[in-house]
Design a protein around this motif. Structure first.
Motif, PDB file in Angstrom:
ATOM      1  N   THR A  45      -2.608   4.516   7.533  1.00 54.23           N
ATOM      2  CA  THR A  45      -3.240   5.625   7.449  1.00 54.23           C
ATOM      3  C   THR A  45      -3.384   6.154   6.094  1.00 54.23           C
ATOM      4  O   THR A  45      -4.425   7.053   5.803  1.00 54.23           O
ATOM      5  CB  THR A  45      -2.361   6.803   8.161  1.00 54.23           C
ATOM      6  OG1 THR A  45      -0.953   7.125   7.218  1.00 54.23           O
ATOM      7  CG2 THR A  45      -1.828   6.648   9.626  1.00 54.23           C
ATOM      8  N   LEU A  46      -2.572   5.954   5.035  1.00 54.30           N
ATOM      9  CA  LEU A  46      -2.609   6.139   3.761  1.00 54.30           C
ATOM     10  C   LEU A  46      -3.732   5.565   2.984  1.00 54.30           C
ATOM     11  O   LEU A  46      -4.542   6.289   2.320  1.00 54.30           O
ATOM     12  CB  LEU A  46      -1.355   5.771   3.047  1.00 54.30           C
ATOM     13  CG  LEU A  46      -0.009   6.377   3.550  1.00 54.30           C
ATOM     14  CD1 LEU A  46       1.207   5.576   2.708  1.00 54.30           C
ATOM     15  CD2 LEU A  46       0.108   7.836   3.519  1.00 54.30           C
ATOM     16  N   ALA A  47      -4.090   3.947   3.347  1.00 49.87           N
ATOM     17  CA  ALA A  47      -5.314   3.434   2.536  1.00 49.87           C
ATOM     18  C   ALA A  47      -6.484   4.285   2.985  1.00 49.87           C
ATOM     19  O   ALA A  47      -7.447   4.641   1.869  1.00 49.87           O
ATOM     20  CB  ALA A  47      -5.228   1.917   3.152  1.00 49.87           C
TER      21      ALA A  47
ATOM     22  N   ILE B   8       0.306   4.062  -2.943  1.00 50.77           N
ATOM     23  CA  ILE B   8       0.439   5.620  -2.606  1.00 50.77           C
ATOM     24  C   ILE B   8       1.526   6.459  -3.065  1.00 50.77           C
ATOM     25  O   ILE B   8       0.871   7.297  -3.561  1.00 50.77           O
ATOM     26  CB  ILE B   8      -0.146   5.731  -1.214  1.00 50.77           C
ATOM     27  CG1 ILE B   8      -1.223   4.690  -0.620  1.00 50.77           C
ATOM     28  CG2 ILE B   8      -0.620   7.120  -0.890  1.00 50.77           C
ATOM     29  CD1 ILE B   8      -2.585   4.841  -1.243  1.00 50.77           C
ATOM     30  N   HIS B   9       2.550   6.084  -2.872  1.00 54.04           N
ATOM     31  CA  HIS B   9       3.610   6.687  -3.487  1.00 54.04           C
ATOM     32  C   HIS B   9       3.479   7.071  -4.906  1.00 54.04           C
ATOM     33  O   HIS B   9       3.645   8.152  -5.418  1.00 54.04           O
ATOM     34  CB  HIS B   9       5.259   6.022  -3.082  1.00 54.04           C
ATOM     35  CG  HIS B   9       5.561   6.034  -1.730  1.00 54.04           C
ATOM     36  ND1 HIS B   9       6.314   5.276  -1.255  1.00 54.04           N
ATOM     37  CD2 HIS B   9       5.073   6.875  -0.770  1.00 54.04           C
ATOM     38  CE1 HIS B   9       6.385   5.277  -0.113  1.00 54.04           C
ATOM     39  NE2 HIS B   9       5.664   6.414   0.668  1.00 54.04           N
ATOM     40  N   THR B  10       3.094   6.027  -5.641  1.00 53.89           N
ATOM     41  CA  THR B  10       2.782   6.217  -6.863  1.00 53.89           C
ATOM     42  C   THR B  10       1.731   7.035  -7.474  1.00 53.89           C
ATOM     43  O   THR B  10       2.066   7.960  -8.142  1.00 53.89           O
ATOM     44  CB  THR B  10       2.776   4.786  -7.632  1.00 53.89           C
ATOM     45  OG1 THR B  10       3.802   3.949  -7.131  1.00 53.89           O
ATOM     46  CG2 THR B  10       2.528   4.747  -9.119  1.00 53.89           C
TER      47      THR B  10
ATOM     48  N   THR C 182      -2.253  13.094   0.963  1.00 56.02           N
ATOM     49  CA  THR C 182      -2.472  11.783   1.764  1.00 56.02           C
ATOM     50  C   THR C 182      -1.235  11.401   2.601  1.00 56.02           C
ATOM     51  O   THR C 182      -1.585  11.316   3.871  1.00 56.02           O
ATOM     52  CB  THR C 182      -2.602  10.635   0.837  1.00 56.02           C
ATOM     53  OG1 THR C 182      -3.627  11.114  -0.215  1.00 56.02           O
ATOM     54  CG2 THR C 182      -3.073   9.299   1.672  1.00 56.02           C
ATOM     55  N   HIS C 183      -0.265  11.675   2.250  1.00 55.84           N
ATOM     56  CA  HIS C 183       0.893  11.625   3.089  1.00 55.84           C
ATOM     57  C   HIS C 183       1.076  12.474   4.343  1.00 55.84           C
ATOM     58  O   HIS C 183       1.325  12.293   5.613  1.00 55.84           O
ATOM     59  CB  HIS C 183       2.414  11.713   2.516  1.00 55.84           C
ATOM     60  CG  HIS C 183       2.776  10.118   1.941  1.00 55.84           C
ATOM     61  ND1 HIS C 183       2.144   9.418   1.005  1.00 55.84           N
ATOM     62  CD2 HIS C 183       3.651   9.304   2.585  1.00 55.84           C
ATOM     63  CE1 HIS C 183       2.701   8.432   0.880  1.00 55.84           C
ATOM     64  NE2 HIS C 183       3.720   8.300   1.797  1.00 55.84           N
ATOM     65  N   MET C 184       0.910  13.828   4.211  1.00 53.20           N
ATOM     66  CA  MET C 184       1.121  14.775   5.130  1.00 53.20           C
ATOM     67  C   MET C 184      -0.186  14.474   6.366  1.00 53.20           C
ATOM     68  O   MET C 184       0.072  14.683   7.480  1.00 53.20           O
ATOM     69  CB  MET C 184       0.797  16.291   4.625  1.00 53.20           C
ATOM     70  CG  MET C 184       2.208  16.533   3.919  1.00 53.20           C
ATOM     71  SD  MET C 184       3.674  16.216   4.595  1.00 53.20           S
ATOM     72  CE  MET C 184       4.212  14.785   3.376  1.00 53.20           C
TER      73      MET C 184
ATOM     74  N   ASP D 183       0.090   2.559  12.021  1.00 49.43           N
ATOM     75  CA  ASP D 183       1.105   2.490  10.934  1.00 49.43           C
ATOM     76  C   ASP D 183       0.731   3.200   9.745  1.00 49.43           C
ATOM     77  O   ASP D 183      -0.232   3.663   9.193  1.00 49.43           O
ATOM     78  CB  ASP D 183       1.053   0.938  10.336  1.00 49.43           C
ATOM     79  CG  ASP D 183       1.542  -0.353  11.158  1.00 49.43           C
ATOM     80  OD1 ASP D 183       2.091   0.204  12.400  1.00 49.43           O
ATOM     81  OD2 ASP D 183       1.441  -1.383  10.957  1.00 49.43           O
ATOM     82  N   HIS D 184       2.071   3.867   9.214  1.00 47.42           N
ATOM     83  CA  HIS D 184       2.079   4.922   8.120  1.00 47.42           C
ATOM     84  C   HIS D 184       1.438   4.221   6.868  1.00 47.42           C
ATOM     85  O   HIS D 184       0.379   5.062   6.636  1.00 47.42           O
ATOM     86  CB  HIS D 184       3.468   4.672   7.827  1.00 47.42           C
ATOM     87  CG  HIS D 184       3.606   5.658   6.470  1.00 47.42           C
ATOM     88  ND1 HIS D 184       3.258   6.953   6.354  1.00 47.42           N
ATOM     89  CD2 HIS D 184       4.083   5.328   5.147  1.00 47.42           C
ATOM     90  CE1 HIS D 184       3.704   7.470   5.079  1.00 47.42           C
ATOM     91  NE2 HIS D 184       4.063   6.566   4.535  1.00 47.42           N
ATOM     92  N   ALA D 185       1.333   3.129   6.572  1.00 49.44           N
ATOM     93  CA  ALA D 185       0.636   2.599   5.299  1.00 49.44           C
ATOM     94  C   ALA D 185      -0.838   2.539   5.654  1.00 49.44           C
ATOM     95  O   ALA D 185      -1.822   2.846   4.634  1.00 49.44           O
ATOM     96  CB  ALA D 185       1.169   1.342   4.632  1.00 49.44           C
TER      97      ALA D 185
ATOM     98  N   VAL E 163       0.927  -1.165   0.041  1.00 50.08           N
ATOM     99  CA  VAL E 163      -0.022   0.092   0.098  1.00 50.08           C
ATOM    100  C   VAL E 163       0.857   1.437   0.059  1.00 50.08           C
ATOM    101  O   VAL E 163       0.672   2.146  -0.771  1.00 50.08           O
ATOM    102  CB  VAL E 163      -0.867   0.138   1.101  1.00 50.08           C
ATOM    103  CG1 VAL E 163      -1.674   1.380   1.436  1.00 50.08           C
ATOM    104  CG2 VAL E 163      -2.297  -1.138   1.078  1.00 50.08           C
ATOM    105  N   ASP E 164       1.822   1.364   0.810  1.00 55.37           N
ATOM    106  CA  ASP E 164       2.823   2.428   0.628  1.00 55.37           C
ATOM    107  C   ASP E 164       3.438   2.775  -0.585  1.00 55.37           C
ATOM    108  O   ASP E 164       3.091   3.840  -1.305  1.00 55.37           O
ATOM    109  CB  ASP E 164       3.943   2.244   1.778  1.00 55.37           C
ATOM    110  CG  ASP E 164       4.763   3.630   2.015  1.00 55.37           C
ATOM    111  OD1 ASP E 164       3.999   4.609   1.889  1.00 55.37           O
ATOM    112  OD2 ASP E 164       5.741   3.509   2.753  1.00 55.37           O
ATOM    113  N   THR E 165       3.812   1.480  -1.470  1.00 58.24           N
ATOM    114  CA  THR E 165       4.340   2.027  -2.571  1.00 58.24           C
ATOM    115  C   THR E 165       3.256   2.335  -3.647  1.00 58.24           C
ATOM    116  O   THR E 165       3.428   3.158  -4.437  1.00 58.24           O
ATOM    117  CB  THR E 165       4.934   0.443  -3.379  1.00 58.24           C
ATOM    118  OG1 THR E 165       5.834   0.074  -2.143  1.00 58.24           O
ATOM    119  CG2 THR E 165       5.409   0.510  -4.608  1.00 58.24           C
TER     120      THR E 165
HETATM  121 ZN    ZN Z   1       4.626   6.273   2.404  1.00 59.46          ZN
END
Ligand code: ZN
Ligand code: NZQ
Length: 390
Positions: A287-289, A200-202, A269-271, A283-285, A196-198
């Motif tokens: 939150t992103l999802a 969302i980075h994309t 989304t990251h901020m 966890d970071h990821a 998921v982190d990957t």
């Molecule tokens: Zn990230």
């Protein structure tokens, strides 16, 4: 396409068994500090293997363990002291994003006299970058594919309710060893985090507005489609080498400056996600999802053209009118996250509406009042996203 400069000096050494390259990559006669996390590297035997490789040549090696997930300033300062006292001249980070980010901070904080006694200020420069002349050179042995930290110039450091980005050209590792087998010991939930982190980075660098970055768009779409293809396999079959190798390489390539060169970037989304982690420990990821889907729902009009492109090219949605295809693309993304065990609502983590005021207050404190590719995500828009994410 926008103007850009692209600089990335990190030597990537990829594949099965590449740990044996350590002896060639770490300078001989060096005073080496190995940094690691809460203990997984010790438990899996990786630390012993790293030490055995380093012992092949004349070197002094000491270890600093205990860097926590979401690396904390106070812990990192203990390592800064070790680097100064022991005259360390090379650091080897053995871990995921947290250990690597923490090491980036240690590497800058230790040798720069102007920050001695006020190292906390290194956390205040944000995307402008830390003014610093030198750092202790460092390399990494990556254990968790997710952040891209192994080939980029960013670090994210936490101190209480502050979780702040530390950028510097000095943050690039000299080398990173990416052996997919080293990641086989990850629990499923961390592999899903990595996917998921990957992802969302994309999309932070792709799903903005059209800018004629055709190579960047096609590359981003390739990463997204690869993640969709291998996501379930790499979560459910941890020892499937090829699936994991593809995740590792996608993670690195998604955040090493390649796909962001010459195109607009979002990062809303990251901020917002960083504030959520700082306040709740989620966890970071994860939150992103939650935030990403809300971001698309709230800023659907601003992202309309790219949402349609995403629907067509990533999910092959060609039936129905534009709005139907956007709806389907958002629904498909959510289904994909669920398929790898990733929740998509704050309530799934028992986080309720009380968090919203606190996140918004911290966004304001951290100057995050004009986020997104257009700078139009005000605190009110962030609030709307959080309400949508409940
Ligand atoms: Zn990230
Ligand atoms: O601490 P140990 O015991 O090693 O356990 C870790 C940790 O609990 C465990 N783990 C790592 N590799 C393992 C393993 N367990 C078994 N086998 C292995 N091979 O996994 C847990 C999570 O590790 P962590 O390093 O925290 O995860 P991740 O790589 O997702 O890093 C998250 C941090 O990176 C930041 C995040 O904000 C967060 O602080 N980010 C850094 C970025 C960058 N530098 O460019 C960008 C990202 O967007 C992100 O913000």
């Amino acid at each position: 396409m926008l103007n850009f400069s692209f600089y990335n000096p990190t030597n990537i050494v990829f594949g099965e068994g590449q740990l044996q390259e350590l002896d060639n990559l770490v300078p001989k006669n060096a005073n080496v500090l190995i940094t690691y996390g809460g203990g997984s590297a010790k438990k899996t035997g990786l630390l012993d293997r790293v030490n055995a490789e380093l012992a092949k040549s004349e070197r002094t090696v000491i270890e600093f363990g205990g860097i926590p997930a979401n690396p904390r300033f106070d812990v990192l300062m203990e390592a800064v002291k070790v680097v100064r006292d022991e005259k360390i001249d090379f650091i080897l980070a053995v871990g995921g994003g947290s250990v690597i980010d923490g090491t980036k901070f240690i590497a800058i904080a230790a040798p720069n006299k102007e920050y001695e006694g006020r190292e906390r200020e290194i956390m205040n420069f944000g995307f402008a970058g830390v003014p610093a002349e030198s750092s202790v050179p460092f390399g990494t042995v990556l254990t968790l594919p997710a952040t891209g930290s192994e080939m980029n110039n960013g670090a994210v450091i936490s101190d209480g309710e502050d979780k702040l980005v530390v950028m510097s050209p000095l943050n690039f590792p000299k080398f990173s060893i990416l052996d997919p087998e080293i990641t086989f010991t990850l629990p499923k939930t961390q592999v899903a985090n990595g996917v998921v982190d990957t992802f969302i980075h994309t999309v932070e660098q792709y799903l903005t507005f059209p800018a004629e970055g055709r190579f960047q768009d096609r590359t981003a779409e390739g990463i997204l489609q690869t993640l969709i293809e291998i996501g379930e396999t790499t979560v459910n079959e941890p020892e499937n080498y090829d699936a994991r190798a593809n995740l590792v390489w996608c993670s690195t390539m998604a955040l090493n400056g390649l796909i962001s060169a010459g195109v607009p970037q979002d990062w809303t989304t990251h901020m917002i996600g960083h504030e959520l982690t700082a306040l709740t420990g989620l966890d970071h990821a994860k939150t992103l999802a939650v935030v990403q889907l809300a971001n698309w729902k709230v800023r659907r009009a601003e992202k309309r053209e790219k949402l349609i492109q995403y629907a067509e090219r990533v999910w092959d949605l060609r039936e129905g009118d534009d709005d139907e295809r956007i709806n389907q693309a958002i629904a498909k993304t959510e289904e994909f996250f669920h398929s790898i065990g990733m929740a998509t609502k704050l309530s799934d983590y028992e986080i309720d509406a009380d968090i919203i005021d606190r996140v918004v207050a911290n966004l304001e404190k951290h100057g995050m009042t004009q986020l997104s590719e257009r700078g139009d995500v005000t605190l009110e828009v962030s609030r709307k996203m959080l309400e949508t994410a409940l």
